[in-house]
Design a protein around this motif. Structure first.
Motif, PDB file in Angstrom:
ATOM      1  N   ARG A 145       0.814  -1.218   0.000  1.00 14.26           N
ATOM      2  CA  ARG A 145       0.000   0.000   0.000  1.00 14.26           C
ATOM      3  C   ARG A 145       0.847   1.269   0.000  1.00 14.26           C
ATOM      4  N   SER A 146       2.061   1.119  -0.450  1.00 14.97           N
ATOM      5  CA  SER A 146       2.929   2.286  -0.631  1.00 14.97           C
ATOM      6  C   SER A 146       3.178   2.445  -2.125  1.00 14.97           C
ATOM      7  N   ARG A 147       4.015   3.380  -2.471  1.00 17.72           N
ATOM      8  CA  ARG A 147       4.360   3.584  -3.873  1.00 17.72           C
ATOM      9  C   ARG A 147       5.697   2.936  -4.230  1.00 17.72           C
ATOM     10  N   LYS A 148       6.166   2.087  -3.363  1.00 16.76           N
ATOM     11  CA  LYS A 148       7.454   1.451  -3.609  1.00 16.76           C
ATOM     12  C   LYS A 148       7.369   0.474  -4.778  1.00 16.76           C
ATOM     13  N   ARG A 149       8.440   0.468  -5.557  1.00 14.16           N
ATOM     14  CA  ARG A 149       8.522  -0.442  -6.689  1.00 14.16           C
ATOM     15  C   ARG A 149       8.754  -1.864  -6.191  1.00 14.16           C
ATOM     16  N   GLY A 150       8.220  -2.839  -6.895  1.00 14.66           N
ATOM     17  CA  GLY A 150       8.356  -4.224  -6.467  1.00 14.66           C
ATOM     18  C   GLY A 150       9.127  -5.072  -7.465  1.00 14.66           C
ATOM     19  N   CYS A 151       9.693  -6.175  -6.985  1.00 15.63           N
ATOM     20  CA  CYS A 151      10.382  -7.127  -7.861  1.00 15.63           C
ATOM     21  C   CYS A 151       9.375  -7.874  -8.732  1.00 15.63           C
ATOM     22  N   GLY A 152       8.155  -8.078  -8.209  1.00  6.96           N
ATOM     23  CA  GLY A 152       7.126  -8.750  -8.981  1.00  6.96           C
ATOM     24  C   GLY A 152       6.909 -10.208  -8.630  1.00  6.96           C
ATOM     25  N   PHE A 153       7.448 -10.656  -7.479  1.00  4.86           N
ATOM     26  CA  PHE A 153       7.181 -12.026  -7.049  1.00  4.86           C
ATOM     27  C   PHE A 153       5.712 -12.138  -6.620  1.00  4.86           C
ATOM     28  N   ASP A 154       5.083 -13.268  -6.919  1.00  2.28           N
ATOM     29  CA  ASP A 154       3.666 -13.476  -6.611  1.00  2.28           C
ATOM     30  C   ASP A 154       3.377 -13.367  -5.111  1.00  2.28           C
ATOM     31  N   MET A 155       2.172 -12.896  -4.814  1.00  2.00           N
ATOM     32  CA  MET A 155       1.734 -12.778  -3.438  1.00  2.00           C
ATOM     33  C   MET A 155       1.377 -14.141  -2.841  1.00  2.00           C
ATOM     34  N   ALA A 156       0.798 -15.032  -3.650  1.00  2.00           N
ATOM     35  CA  ALA A 156       0.184 -16.263  -3.146  1.00  2.00           C
ATOM     36  C   ALA A 156       1.070 -17.131  -2.256  1.00  2.00           C
ATOM     37  N   PRO A 157       2.306 -17.421  -2.616  1.00  2.00           N
ATOM     38  CA  PRO A 157       3.106 -18.303  -1.759  1.00  2.00           C
ATOM     39  C   PRO A 157       3.282 -17.775  -0.337  1.00  2.00           C
ATOM     40  N   SER A 158       3.374 -16.450  -0.190  1.00  2.00           N
ATOM     41  CA  SER A 158       3.506 -15.872   1.157  1.00  2.00           C
ATOM     42  C   SER A 158       3.242 -14.371   1.103  1.00  2.00           C
ATOM     43  N   PRO A 159       1.995 -13.937   1.381  1.00  2.00           N
ATOM     44  CA  PRO A 159       1.684 -12.509   1.380  1.00  2.00           C
ATOM     45  C   PRO A 159       2.554 -11.716   2.351  1.00  2.00           C
ATOM     46  N   SER A 160       2.898 -12.312   3.473  1.00  2.00           N
ATOM     47  CA  SER A 160       3.691 -11.584   4.470  1.00  2.00           C
ATOM     48  C   SER A 160       5.111 -11.310   3.959  1.00  2.00           C
ATOM     49  N   ILE A 161       5.660 -12.240   3.196  1.00  2.00           N
ATOM     50  CA  ILE A 161       6.996 -12.026   2.631  1.00  2.00           C
ATOM     51  C   ILE A 161       6.916 -11.055   1.462  1.00  2.00           C
ATOM     52  N   ALA A 162       5.874 -11.164   0.656  1.00  2.00           N
ATOM     53  CA  ALA A 162       5.731 -10.326  -0.534  1.00  2.00           C
ATOM     54  C   ALA A 162       5.725  -8.844  -0.191  1.00  2.00           C
ATOM     55  N   THR A 163       5.166  -8.476   0.953  1.00  2.00           N
ATOM     56  CA  THR A 163       5.067  -7.058   1.321  1.00  2.00           C
ATOM     57  C   THR A 163       6.338  -6.519   1.990  1.00  2.00           C
ATOM     58  N   LYS A 164       7.325  -7.342   2.156  1.00  2.00           N
ATOM     59  CA  LYS A 164       8.586  -6.899   2.760  1.00  2.00           C
ATOM     60  C   LYS A 164       9.500  -6.289   1.695  1.00  2.00           C
ATOM     61  N   THR A 165      10.323  -5.337   2.129  1.00  2.00           N
ATOM     62  CA  THR A 165      11.390  -4.861   1.249  1.00  2.00           C
ATOM     63  C   THR A 165      12.474  -5.942   1.201  1.00  2.00           C
ATOM     64  N   LEU A 166      13.333  -5.887   0.201  1.00  2.00           N
ATOM     65  CA  LEU A 166      14.401  -6.876   0.111  1.00  2.00           C
ATOM     66  C   LEU A 166      15.315  -6.815   1.340  1.00  2.00           C
ATOM     67  N   LYS A 167      15.492  -5.620   1.891  1.00  2.00           N
ATOM     68  CA  LYS A 167      16.315  -5.495   3.087  1.00  2.00           C
ATOM     69  C   LYS A 167      15.728  -6.318   4.230  1.00  2.00           C
ATOM     70  N   ARG A 168      14.411  -6.248   4.398  1.00  2.00           N
ATOM     71  CA  ARG A 168      13.751  -7.007   5.458  1.00  2.00           C
ATOM     72  C   ARG A 168      13.759  -8.509   5.162  1.00  2.00           C
ATOM     73  N   VAL A 169      13.676  -8.858   3.881  1.00  2.00           N
ATOM     74  CA  VAL A 169      13.759 -10.279   3.510  1.00  2.00           C
ATOM     75  C   VAL A 169      15.120 -10.843   3.893  1.00  2.00           C
ATOM     76  N   PHE A 170      16.172 -10.101   3.578  1.00  2.00           N
ATOM     77  CA  PHE A 170      17.524 -10.571   3.895  1.00  2.00           C
ATOM     78  C   PHE A 170      17.761 -10.661   5.399  1.00  2.00           C
ATOM     79  N   LYS A 171      17.053  -9.827   6.161  1.00  2.00           N
ATOM     80  CA  LYS A 171      17.241  -9.832   7.614  1.00  2.00           C
ATOM     81  C   LYS A 171      16.338 -10.845   8.332  1.00  2.00           C
ATOM     82  N   MET A 172      15.462 -11.511   7.584  1.00  2.00           N
ATOM     83  CA  MET A 172      14.571 -12.494   8.197  1.00  2.00           C
ATOM     84  C   MET A 172      15.375 -13.618   8.835  1.00  2.00           C
TER      85      MET A 172
END
Length: 259
Positions: A145-172
């Motif tokens: 719900r922001s204007r941030k650009r996305g990589c385009g990975f599908d939401m379905a496998p994990s909506p919670s991961i999809a809404t993370k920035t790559l920085k947050r993904v790497f820090k998971m």
């Protein structure tokens, strides 16, 4: 015809044996091809070699002299059995393609002598510091719900991961395979963005793997599960687990199988 001599470790021996001619010099079980004149050790000590990466760990002084001579004189081609530097542009990292690894593990080690088996990638430690990580979402553009650009990975496998920035993904703290897969594919996506067709994986391939929950065919007739896929990426980003014959084309020239 080249002459074949067994000489000592000193580069001067090769120079004395061949001068401005050509031949093969056997040094500690490794052949050095001489195609022209060799500069002396004294000359090479003052020749800049800053544009070429030379492996230093594990090489004794004599081997370092051989490497310097080869870099300075150009006609000398040396292939050491250990401490190999991959043939890639300076500052880049090379890993094995999934298709090559899958082929070797399912065909008993058969690899075509001239087949491309490697591609470029960005190490995980560098991906975590990538300038795009703060603003680039894992999922589609604006999925948080922001204007941030996305990589385009599908939401379905994990909506919670999809809404993370790559920085947050790497820090998971990845506890499950899908979380580990998200990290690997984020890194693969950044590699594809940087290196294009020279990358070890494409942007679309990363998205396809994610959309299918880690199940895919790296090569025709071979299907990997999520755990198989994570195992491959672990090998990529840990830098271990791949046969030398997949990385070094010269080791495939004699038709030996990858083991």
């Amino acid at each position: 015809m080249p002459r074949l001599l067994s000489v000592g470790m000193k580069i001067a021996c090769c120079e004395a044996a061949f001068g401005a001619g050509q031949g093969l010099c056997l040094v500690n079980g490794t052949y050095i091809e001489i195609k022209g004149s060799i500069m002396s050790d004294q000359q090479n000590e003052h020749t800049p070699t800053t544009d070429v990466d030379v492996p230093s760990a594990g090489l004794n002084a004599s081997r370092r002299k051989l490497v310097r001579a080869g870099l300075a004189a150009a006609p000398v081609v040396a292939a050491f059995k250990s401490n190999m530097v991959l043939a890639s542009p300076r500052g880049t990292n090379v890993t094995v393609l999934a298709s090559s690894f899958a082929s070797v593990t399912t065909t008993g080690g058969s690899v075509a002598p001239n087949a491309r088996t490697t591609g470029l990638f960005i190490p995980m430690s560098e991906c975590e510091k990538h300038k795009s990580c703060d603003e680039l979402l894992f999922g589609p553009t604006g999925c948080d719900r922001s204007r941030k650009r996305g990589c385009g990975f599908d939401m379905a496998p994990s909506p919670s991961i999809a809404t993370k920035t790559l920085k947050r993904v790497f820090k998971m703290e990845a506890r499950a395979d899908m979380e580990r897969l998200a990290k690997y594919l984020s890194a693969g996506y950044l590699s594809a963005m940087k290196y294009g067709s020279d990358s070890y994986i494409s942007e679309q391939r990363c998205k396809d793997i994610w959309r299918n929950y880690g199940s895919w065919e790296p090569t025709a007739g071979v299907r990997w599960s999520l755990s198989d896929t994570c195992d491959y990426f672990e090998r990529v980003y840990s830098g271990t687990g791949f046969s030398d014959c997949l990385i070094n084309p010269a080791s495939r020239s004699d038709g030996r199988r990858c083991v």
